[in-house]
Design an enzyme around this catalytic site. Structure first.
Site, PDB file in Angstrom:
ATOM      1  N   HIS A 213     -35.244  11.531  -4.701  1.00  0.00           N
ATOM      2  CA  HIS A 213     -34.871  10.471  -3.674  1.00  0.00           C
ATOM      3  C   HIS A 213     -36.046   9.598  -3.264  1.00  0.00           C
ATOM      4  O   HIS A 213     -37.036  10.120  -3.112  1.00  0.00           O
ATOM      5  CB  HIS A 213     -34.215  10.945  -2.430  1.00  0.00           C
TER       6      HIS A 213
ATOM      7  N   ASP B 255     -37.214  19.103  -1.397  1.00  0.00           N
ATOM      8  CA  ASP B 255     -36.272  18.392  -0.765  1.00  0.00           C
ATOM      9  C   ASP B 255     -35.020  18.933  -0.602  1.00  0.00           C
ATOM     10  O   ASP B 255     -34.437  18.951  -1.873  1.00  0.00           O
ATOM     11  CB  ASP B 255     -36.388  16.983  -1.433  1.00  0.00           C
TER      12      ASP B 255
ATOM     13  N   GLN C 208     -29.643  18.176  -0.142  1.00  0.00           N
ATOM     14  CA  GLN C 208     -28.308  18.266  -0.821  1.00  0.00           C
ATOM     15  C   GLN C 208     -27.935  19.403  -1.170  1.00  0.00           C
ATOM     16  O   GLN C 208     -26.760  19.765  -1.330  1.00  0.00           O
ATOM     17  CB  GLN C 208     -28.285  17.426  -2.142  1.00  0.00           C
TER      18      GLN C 208
ATOM     19  N   LYS D 284     -26.205  16.333   6.727  1.00  0.00           N
ATOM     20  CA  LYS D 284     -25.806  16.651   5.647  1.00  0.00           C
ATOM     21  C   LYS D 284     -25.222  18.208   5.670  1.00  0.00           C
ATOM     22  O   LYS D 284     -24.989  18.594   4.436  1.00  0.00           O
ATOM     23  CB  LYS D 284     -26.766  16.604   4.294  1.00  0.00           C
TER      24      LYS D 284
ATOM     25  N   CYS E  34     -30.588   5.514  -3.362  1.00  0.00           N
ATOM     26  CA  CYS E  34     -31.954   5.563  -3.111  1.00  0.00           C
ATOM     27  C   CYS E  34     -32.885   6.478  -4.157  1.00  0.00           C
ATOM     28  O   CYS E  34     -33.494   7.158  -3.705  1.00  0.00           O
ATOM     29  CB  CYS E  34     -32.324   6.228  -1.769  1.00  0.00           C
TER      30      CYS E  34
HETATM   31  C1  LIG Z   1     -32.181  14.545  -1.970  1.00  0.00           C
HETATM   32  C2  LIG Z   1     -32.370  13.482  -0.796  1.00  0.00           C
HETATM   33  N1  LIG Z   1     -33.298  13.555   0.025  1.00  0.00           N
HETATM   34  C3  LIG Z   1     -33.534  12.968   0.912  1.00  0.00           C
HETATM   35  C4  LIG Z   1     -32.416  12.128   1.743  1.00  0.00           C
HETATM   36  C5  LIG Z   1     -32.771  11.607   2.754  1.00  0.00           C
HETATM   37  O1  LIG Z   1     -32.162  11.927   3.933  1.00  0.00           O
HETATM   38  P1  LIG Z   1     -32.135  11.304   5.522  1.00  0.00           P
HETATM   39  O2  LIG Z   1     -31.626   9.997   5.186  1.00  0.00           O
HETATM   40  O3  LIG Z   1     -31.044  12.232   6.162  1.00  0.00           O
HETATM   41  O4  LIG Z   1     -33.635  11.098   5.726  1.00  0.00           O
HETATM   42  C6  LIG Z   1     -31.272  12.094   0.959  1.00  0.00           C
HETATM   43  C7  LIG Z   1     -30.080  11.432   1.522  1.00  0.00           C
HETATM   44  O5  LIG Z   1     -29.223  10.943   1.043  1.00  0.00           O
HETATM   45  C8  LIG Z   1     -31.047  12.954  -0.314  1.00  0.00           C
HETATM   46  O6  LIG Z   1     -29.794  12.943  -0.678  1.00  0.00           O
END
Ligand SMILES: Cc1ncc(COP(=O)(O)O)c(C=O)c1O
Length: 393
Positions: free
Chosen positions: A107, A183, A186, A209, A351
């Site tokens: 992401h 990260d 998910q 999430k 993203c």
């Molecule tokens: C794999 C991953 N990393 C980071 C994020 C960013 O999360 P946040 O918008 O809660 O900061 C997302 C959001 O969809 C994501 O799917």
């Protein structure tokens, strides 16, 4: 209801729907004990502080942080947690020429902060490629790890659903003298998490999430690493002392929590953790696994190849994120037809533009499951997709 149809919510990868217990915990905070934390001595201020710190303990237990709540920092979201990692630990420990190894399936939240550090310090940002099987291509991992100080990868792709072999990657990274950040946005709300067992160094994820509220993220690292990380934001709440000549930062996680923190949100997260523990994360994982297997096999057989799933077909090491490419139809058009059926999916690049480029795609329509999803949700999704395919010929 949406368009006179009951909502079929298939956008849990973007944000999960909080159960009533979470909403009630937040309401209870505002109605019965609203006060700032760590300051007042009156009863509701103490209760408020108790709720906030209990959430820290709950999340430490939930991910099995070896030294408990002292290793949990509350941030705004996963994005801020990774920025904290880059801008505090990264700026203090990396120098020009050092390499941060990310992957092609990240992401933007796990790419842009490293590019920003590249601009600031002259580090190199290197990418692990993604194979045609939608999984990390680790065939040249030993070469890729040359000069790497930090590996920063997702535990599960928000586009492909691919679950990455974090424990193996941690072992390889450590063998090469690198640390590893995950990260985990998910994965934490969908399968059991044990940072001790994974033997990783940093973990970033979002409350929203994992059935919790928006506005609250979590950053975990081992106590000894946290102790040496310089503060990221300055202000009240993050100090031990301030005089007219300088300041002494607080020890422990509050050093990174300048200003009034998201207190009601922490109360909500505490309730989300209890709720998920009540369900059992193995059960959540198994439930979503069955839903995903069922959906993938029906998508495979019911559309004469007109719908392609952008992600592994094998449901081992795969989560409930299903990205769809409908032949000849833009993902936004697909999502709009689905909306007529009350089906909420996410169209776009999610993203993850480097990944979209890798597979020559502009956008996909992404359906994603949560613990509350049902097989009936897939029925409505397929009914709506049948209509979309018919409509666009
Ligand atoms: C794999 C991953 N990393 C980071 C994020 C960013 O999360 P946040 O918008 O809660 O900061 C997302 C959001 O969809 C994501 O799917």
């Amino acid at each position: 209801m949406i368009n006179d149809r009951p909502i079929t919510y298939l956008d849990s990868a973007a944000s999960s729907v909080p159960p009533r217990a979470v909403i009630e915990a937040m309401s209870r905070h505002y109605e019965r004990r609203h006060a700032n934390v760590h300051r007042g001595v009156y009863q509701t201020a103490n209760e408020s502080t108790h709720d906030y710190e209990s959430a820290r303990e709950a999340i430490a237990r939930f991910i099995n942080a070896p030294a408990g709540a002292n290793e949990i920092v509350f941030t705004k979201n996963t994005t801020e947690s990774i920025n904290l990692l880059a801008k505090s630990w990264g700026a203090a420990n990396l120098k020009a020429g050092d390499v941060v190894l990310v992957s092609e399936m990240e992401h933007h939240a796990n790419i842009v902060p490293w590019f920003q550090l590249r601009e600031a310090l002259g580090i190199e940002v290197r990418f692990i490629p993604v194979g045609d099987d939608f999984r990390l291509d680790l065939t040249t991992i030993d070469e890729l790890l040359e000069g790497v100080k930090l590996v920063s990868v997702t535990s599960m792709s928000n586009v492909l659903g691919t679950v990455n072999p974090i424990k193996d990657l941690a072992q390889i990274a450590h063998r090469h003298g690198a640390l590893i950040a995950v990260d985990a946005a998910q994965s934490v709300g969908h399968s059991p998490t044990d940072v001790t067992e994974l033997d990783v160094d940093f973990f970033a994820f979002s409350a929203h999430k994992m059935l919790g509220p928006t506005g609250l993220g979590i950053f975990w690292t081992r106590q000894e690493i946290l102790a040496d990380m310089p503060p990221f934001l300055g202000g009240g709440g993050m100090i031990t002392d301030v005089s007219s000549t300088g300041y002494v930062p607080a020890k422990g996680p509050t050093r990174f929590e300048a200003g009034t923190p998201p207190i009601a949100e922490a109360a909500g997260l505490g309730a989300a953790v209890l709720y998920l523990e009540g369900l059992g994360m193995d059960n959540v994982h198994e439930h979503e696994h069955l839903l995903t297997e069922d959906a993938l096999s029906r998508l495979e057989t019911e559309f004469d190849g007109r719908i392609r799933v952008i992600g592994p077909r094998d449901t081992i090491a795969r989560g409930g994120v299903i990205s769809l490419d409908v032949e000849g139809v833009h993902a936004h058009d697909v999502a709009q037809v689905l909306d007529q059926f009350g089906v909420c999916v996410r169209p776009g690049h999610h993203c993850a533009k480097p990944l979209m480029k890798r597979f020559n795609l502009i956008a996909t329509a992404r359906a994603s499951y949560g613990p509350y999803s049902l097989i009936q949700d897939t029925d409505v999704l397929l009914e709506a997709l049948t209509d979309a395919v018919k409509l666009f010929g």
